[in-house]
Design a protein around this motif. Structure first.
Motif, PDB file in Angstrom:
ATOM      1  N   THR A 122       0.818  -1.216   0.000  1.00 49.55           N
ATOM      2  CA  THR A 122       0.000   0.000   0.000  1.00 49.55           C
ATOM      3  C   THR A 122       0.850   1.263   0.000  1.00 49.55           C
ATOM      4  OG1 THR A 122      -1.767  -1.160   1.176  1.00 49.55           O
ATOM      5  CG2 THR A 122      -1.799   1.257   1.224  1.00 49.55           C
TER       6      THR A 122
ATOM      7  N   HIS B 232      -2.211   2.078  -9.353  1.00 53.12           N
ATOM      8  CA  HIS B 232      -3.584   2.464  -9.046  1.00 53.12           C
ATOM      9  C   HIS B 232      -4.294   2.956 -10.295  1.00 53.12           C
ATOM     10  CE1 HIS B 232      -3.886   2.020  -4.726  1.00 53.12           C
ATOM     11  NE2 HIS B 232      -2.740   2.648  -4.538  1.00 53.12           N
TER      12      HIS B 232
ATOM     13  N   THR C 270      -3.874  -3.201 -13.245  1.00 54.20           N
ATOM     14  CA  THR C 270      -4.546  -2.164 -12.463  1.00 54.20           C
ATOM     15  C   THR C 270      -5.933  -2.648 -12.094  1.00 54.20           C
ATOM     16  OG1 THR C 270      -4.989   0.214 -12.358  1.00 54.20           O
ATOM     17  CG2 THR C 270      -5.648  -0.920 -14.375  1.00 54.20           C
ATOM     18  N   CYS C 271      -6.620  -1.894 -11.234  1.00 57.60           N
ATOM     19  CA  CYS C 271      -7.942  -2.289 -10.757  1.00 57.60           C
ATOM     20  C   CYS C 271      -9.031  -1.993 -11.791  1.00 57.60           C
ATOM     21  CB  CYS C 271      -8.277  -1.574  -9.455  1.00 57.60           C
ATOM     22  SG  CYS C 271      -7.246  -2.065  -8.056  1.00 57.60           S
TER      23      CYS C 271
ATOM     24  N   HIS D 214     -12.482  -2.506  -7.093  1.00 50.50           N
ATOM     25  CA  HIS D 214     -11.335  -3.410  -7.131  1.00 50.50           C
ATOM     26  C   HIS D 214     -11.770  -4.868  -7.201  1.00 50.50           C
ATOM     27  CE1 HIS D 214     -12.227  -4.019  -2.864  1.00 50.50           C
ATOM     28  NE2 HIS D 214     -12.240  -2.698  -2.743  1.00 50.50           N
TER      29      HIS D 214
END
Length: 236
Positions: free
Chosen positions: A108, A135, A203-204, A210
Motif C-alpha cells: 500500500t 492504481h 490495475t484495478c 477493485h
C-alpha cells in the motif's frame, strides 16, 4: 414541538453527513492526488540525482539493439531494494507528459509513491516477466487511462543507463484479483508459449472499484544506451 425538534435534528444530521461525504470525496480525489504527485516527483528527482553521478559508458552501440527471440536463458529475478525506486516508465499513449517512477514491491505505501514491481518477477529487461502494478484511481491516478492501451503501443523504461522499449501485444484483458498466473514467467492467457522477455501491467477494474483487474502484456522490442538519446517512439 417534539416533531419539529426531530425534523430539525434529522435535517442537521443530513447536512452534517452530506458535508462529511463531500470532504471525503475531496480528500480522495484531490488531496491524495496532490500528495501522490508530489511523492512521485520526489522519487523521480532522487533517481535522476543518483543517475547523474553514474560513470558514463565509454563504448556504446550507434543504433538501438533489437532483442532476439533466441535470447532465452533462465529467468532473472534478483530483487531490487524493497520500497525503492529503480526506474522511470513512459507510455506515449497515455500522454506526452506521462511518466511515473517504478518502485520495488506492491504494498500500500509503495503504490502511494508510484508504480510497483511485483516481487519475484523478472528484472527490467531481463528474461522472464517484468510485472508492474499501479492504481487506477486515487493516489495520483497513474493508470486512469489504462483501457486506452492498444496492441502495438510502446512502454518505455529507463534505469538511468539503458532505455528499454516494450511493445504491447494485446489490449487490456479483464480478470479477477486471484488470477495470479498473469505475472507468471510465461503467462498463458497472454498468448505466449515460450520463455522470453515480457512485460505485464496490471490495475484495478472497475474505475472506482477493485473487484476485477485489467491486465496487458508486451515483449521487449529493443534497448539502447541513454547516451544515445531517447528512443524514436518518444521523440517529437
Amino acid at each position: 414541538m417534539a416533531v419539529r425538534l426531530l425534523v430539525r435534528t434529522l435535517s442537521e444530521l443530513c447536512v452534517t453527513v452530506g458535508a462529511l461525504m463531500v470532504l471525503f470525496v475531496v480528500y480522495v480525489l484531490f488531496w491524495t492526488g496532490l500528495r501522490a504527485d508530489s511523492a512521485m516527483d520526489g522519487e523521480i528527482h532522487r533517481l535522476q540525482d543518483s543517475w547523474a553521478t553514474q560513470p558514463v559508458a565509454t563504448v556504446r552501440p550507434s543504433t538501438p539493439h533489437k532483442v532476439p527471440d533466441s535470447a532465452r536463458p533462465a529467468p532473472e529475478v534478483t530483487p531490487y531494494p524493497q520500497g525503492k525506486a529503480f526506474a522511470v516508465m513512459y507510455v506515449p499513449r497515455l500522454g506526452r507528459a506521462w511518466h511515473k517512477p517504478v518502485l520495488q514491491g506492491t504494498g500500500t505505501d509503495t503504490l502511494k509513491r508510484g508504480l510497483g514491481h511485483y516481487a519475484d518477477t523478472a528484472r527490467l529487461g531481463g528474461v522472464g516477466n517484468f510485472a508492474v502494478a499501479g492504481h487506477r484511481r486515487t493516489y495520483g491516478d497513474p493508470f486512469k487511462d489504462f483501457p486506452r492501451l492498444r496492441k502495438g503501443d510502446e512502454v518505455v523504461l529507463t534505469d538511468g543507463r539503458t532505455w528499454y522499449t516494450y511493445e504491447i501485444d494485446r489490449a487490456p484483458y479483464r480478470t479477477v484479483p486471484t488470477d495470479v498466473a498473469v505475472v507468471d514467467p510465461v503467462p498463458v492467457k497472454s498468448g505466449y508459449t515460450v520463455p522470453g522477455r515480457y512485460l505485464t501491467l496490471t490495475t484495478c477494474d472497475p474505475e472506482w472499484g477493485h473487484s476485477h483487474r485489467l491486465v496487458t502484456w508486451g515483449h521487449l522490442e529493443s534497448t539502447q544506451p541513454v547516451e544515445d538519446g531517447m528512443p524514436k517512439g518518444m521523440a517529437g
